[in-house]
Design a protein around this motif. Structure first.
Motif, short mmCIF file in Angstrom:
data_model
loop_
_atom_site.label_atom_id
_atom_site.label_comp_id
_atom_site.label_asym_id
_atom_site.label_seq_id
_atom_site.Cartn_x
_atom_site.Cartn_y
_atom_site.Cartn_z
N LYS A 226 -10.41 -1.52 3.11
CA LYS A 226 -11.89 -1.40 3.45
C LYS A 226 -12.31 -2.73 3.94
O LYS A 226 -13.32 -2.58 4.84
N ILE A 227 -11.93 -3.74 3.23
CA ILE A 227 -12.53 -4.99 3.56
C ILE A 227 -12.02 -5.53 5.01
O ILE A 227 -12.97 -5.90 5.93
N ILE A 228 -10.68 -5.02 5.30
CA ILE A 228 -10.35 -5.36 6.82
C ILE A 228 -11.33 -4.75 7.91
O ILE A 228 -11.36 -5.37 8.64
N ARG A 235 -11.55 -7.93 11.19
CA ARG A 235 -11.59 -6.83 12.10
C ARG A 235 -11.26 -7.39 13.43
O ARG A 235 -10.35 -6.80 14.13
N SER A 236 -12.07 -8.31 13.85
CA SER A 236 -11.70 -8.86 15.14
C SER A 236 -10.40 -9.58 15.36
O SER A 236 -9.74 -9.16 16.32
N LEU A 237 -10.09 -10.45 14.40
CA LEU A 237 -8.99 -11.03 14.28
C LEU A 237 -7.61 -9.88 14.44
O LEU A 237 -6.62 -10.12 14.91
N MET A 238 -7.48 -8.87 13.64
CA MET A 238 -6.72 -7.86 13.63
C MET A 238 -6.72 -7.22 14.76
O MET A 238 -5.42 -6.69 15.30
N ILE A 239 -7.49 -6.74 15.37
CA ILE A 239 -7.67 -6.13 16.88
C ILE A 239 -6.87 -7.17 17.64
O ILE A 239 -5.89 -6.43 18.62
N ALA A 341 -1.71 -20.75 17.94
CA ALA A 341 -2.63 -19.68 18.21
C ALA A 341 -2.17 -18.89 16.67
O ALA A 341 -3.11 -18.42 15.98
N GLY A 342 -1.13 -18.78 16.39
CA GLY A 342 -0.66 -18.16 14.84
C GLY A 342 -1.25 -18.84 13.71
O GLY A 342 -1.72 -18.34 12.71
N ILE A 343 -1.13 -20.40 13.78
CA ILE A 343 -1.60 -21.08 12.51
C ILE A 343 -3.21 -20.94 12.48
O ILE A 343 -3.58 -20.98 11.55
N ILE A 344 -3.94 -21.20 13.74
CA ILE A 344 -5.11 -21.01 13.64
C ILE A 344 -5.82 -19.64 13.42
O ILE A 344 -6.70 -19.30 12.50
N ARG A 345 -5.23 -18.55 13.53
CA ARG A 345 -5.38 -17.03 13.24
C ARG A 345 -5.40 -17.00 11.66
O ARG A 345 -5.94 -16.42 11.23
N ARG A 346 -4.24 -17.60 11.14
CA ARG A 346 -4.04 -17.23 9.97
C ARG A 346 -5.08 -17.97 9.20
O ARG A 346 -5.61 -17.73 8.04
N THR A 347 -5.40 -19.14 9.48
CA THR A 347 -6.38 -20.04 8.67
C THR A 347 -7.75 -19.28 8.94
O THR A 347 -8.60 -19.16 7.81
N LEU A 348 -8.06 -18.74 9.88
CA LEU A 348 -9.39 -18.15 10.05
C LEU A 348 -9.33 -16.73 9.10
O LEU A 348 -10.30 -16.48 8.46
N LEU A 349 -8.07 -16.20 8.94
CA LEU A 349 -8.18 -15.05 8.15
C LEU A 349 -8.25 -15.33 6.62
O LEU A 349 -9.08 -14.80 5.79
N GLN A 350 -7.65 -16.57 6.30
CA GLN A 350 -7.88 -17.14 4.89
C GLN A 350 -9.13 -17.44 4.54
O GLN A 350 -9.66 -17.55 3.30
N THR A 351 -9.84 -17.76 5.60
CA THR A 351 -11.38 -18.19 5.34
C THR A 351 -12.46 -17.18 5.64
O THR A 351 -13.50 -17.63 5.68
N SER A 352 -12.03 -15.99 5.73
CA SER A 352 -12.95 -14.91 6.07
C SER A 352 -13.27 -13.92 4.84
O SER A 352 -13.76 -13.06 5.16
N PHE A 409 -15.14 -11.13 23.69
CA PHE A 409 -16.16 -10.39 23.37
C PHE A 409 -16.72 -10.49 21.93
O PHE A 409 -17.91 -10.26 21.54
N TYR A 410 -15.58 -10.63 20.99
CA TYR A 410 -16.10 -10.93 19.61
C TYR A 410 -16.42 -12.39 19.09
O TYR A 410 -16.51 -12.48 18.04
#
Length: 430
Positions: A226-228, A235-239, A341-352, A409-410
């Protein structure tokens, strides 16, 4: 700021990764030489993947009920015990071995290991804050790639030198050392909860209400999903990640082997060269993130999209290239934007997401990633047989381009630079 416990976490996971590579390669060699059957040997990764998917499904309950550092310690000790039992069995049955027993042991170890990744990724933002978080993620990624690069190369030499059983003893020692180092990790979120409970007389009633709420197992299992879905940034990062994974799976070893033989017309030795060059690029990409963390911290989402676009251009040239040396160089260069890209994505997920919700979110993300990877593997296998490896890499470039367009777009969700602050304990000696 990076706390002392992060270095314990970093060290324990590095040693554990070394043990994983040694044990996997030793088991594969042992099963293959004993059975002389490729189909029997393939069951090892099959048992591992299915076990980790099941483990990820129950991980939200485990991670929400127990401290993350204790989950890691239990996982490490559990793997050490199971691995020791497997080692004793193999040592006492030098003749005919029960492959079913070996696969069950592999399943059990993989099930416990399935809790490690979400627990680690949820614990890192509690132990590293601000610029330190991206730097910490870069350090973890670099060590992971160094272990993979050196581990797969050196493990084969060690197995030839010591033999499979003696090599398994080395892996057992590594698991034990990893468990000892893990025991020194302290979770600052737990310490803050203890302080708040001691200062707030009504905390006991709140705790009872929380325990009653946790009684709904099914509700808790679905909370991470639900949180995702409801968190715009996650949600944007996972898409973006899911679409990118469809093409990104083409860098798996079996596809690289097909590219080497079908497009470059080289023997299998070039397969090893290609893997080594890619890992080298990944290591360099991680080091660049650590060195440029201050610059990447601002507009990090746009930097991630930019890295993916660089990867698209390299992939197109790689797909159309037929010169072996050029392919080697391109493969190495492609590892740099992929890692960034992978490190930045993981950091954004951890801070969201808030720290208390992050373990469930990471567990759900791991399940989604494994499922997306498995489905992409099947699809690209069919696509490669039908259209060839050149078309596979062109498709990979197209899918990543679509992922970048979706991310663009996001982008407004990330322009606000909203970041969830994770609780941290005071004092440098944590």
């Amino acid at each position: 700021m990076i706390k002392r416990s992060f270095y314990y976490l970093w060290g324990s996971q590095t040693v554990s990764n070394v043990a994983d590579i040694i044990y996997l390669l030793s088991i594969v060699v042992l099963v293959f030489t004993s059975s002389d059957s490729l189909m029997t040997t393939i069951l090892i990764p099959l048992f591992r993947l299915s076990s980790q998917v099941l483990s990820g499904l129950v991980a939200p309950i485990i991670l929400s009920r127990f401290r993350l550092n204790r989950v890691l310690l239990f996982s490490q000790l559990g793997q050490f015990v199971i691995f020791t039992l497997l080692l004793l069995y193999l040592w006492n049955t030098p003749g005919q071995k029960s492959f079913f027993f070996i696969f069950i042991m592999v399943f059990g170890m993989s099930f416990l290991d399935g809790w490690t990744n979400p627990a680690r990724n949820a614990l890192v933002p509690r132990l590293a804050t601000g610029e330190g978080l991206m730097r910490a993620n870069g350090m973890v990624s670099v060590s992971d790639q160094v272990v993979k690069c050196a581990g797969w190369a050196l493990s084969g030499i060690v197995i030839v030198w010591l033999g499979s059983l003696n090599t398994l003893m080395v892996a057992s020692c590594c698991y034990f050392v990893a468990a000892i180092v893990t025991s020194f990790i302290r979770d600052p979120l737990v310490q803050e909860e203890v302080r708040s409970e001691s200062s707030d007389p009504s905390s006991n009633e709140a705790g009872l209400a929380q325990e009653k709420k946790k009684g709904a197992y099914w509700k808790e299992l679905g909370e991470g999903w639900k949180i995702i879905w409801h968190n715009r940034r996650i949600r944007s990062l996972m898409i973006v990640d899911s679409v990118d994974t469809i093409g990104g799976t083409s860098w798996v070893g079996v596809f690289i082997l097909a590219y080497v033989t079908q497009v470059l017309h080289q023997d299998e030795s070039w397969w090893g060269f290609m893997n080594a060059s890619f890992f080298s690029g990944m290591i360099l990409g991680g080091l660049l993130v650590v060195g440029l963390v201050k610059r990447l911290q601002k507009n990090s989402f746009l930097y991630m999209l930019g890295a993916l676009m660089v990867y698209v251009l390299i992939t197109v040239v790689f797909a159309l290239n037929t010169i072996p040396v050029a392919a080697l160089v391109l493969f190495a260069i492609s590892g740099i934007p992929v890692q960034m890209a992978g490190i930045i994505r993981r950091t954004l997920l951890q801070t969201s997401a808030p720290a208390a919700q992050l373990p469930k979110v990471m567990a759900g993300i791991d399940v989604l990633t494994n499922l997306a990877f498995g489905l992409s593997l099947l699809f690209l296998g069919w696509y490669a047989d039908r259209f060839g490896m050149v078309q596979v890499y062109l498709l990979a470039a197209v899918m990543t381009t679509i992922a970048v367009l979706i991310g663009w777009f996001y982008r407004r969700d990330f322009q606000e630079n909203e970041q969830v602050d994770h609780p941290t304990a005071t004092g440098a000696g944590i």
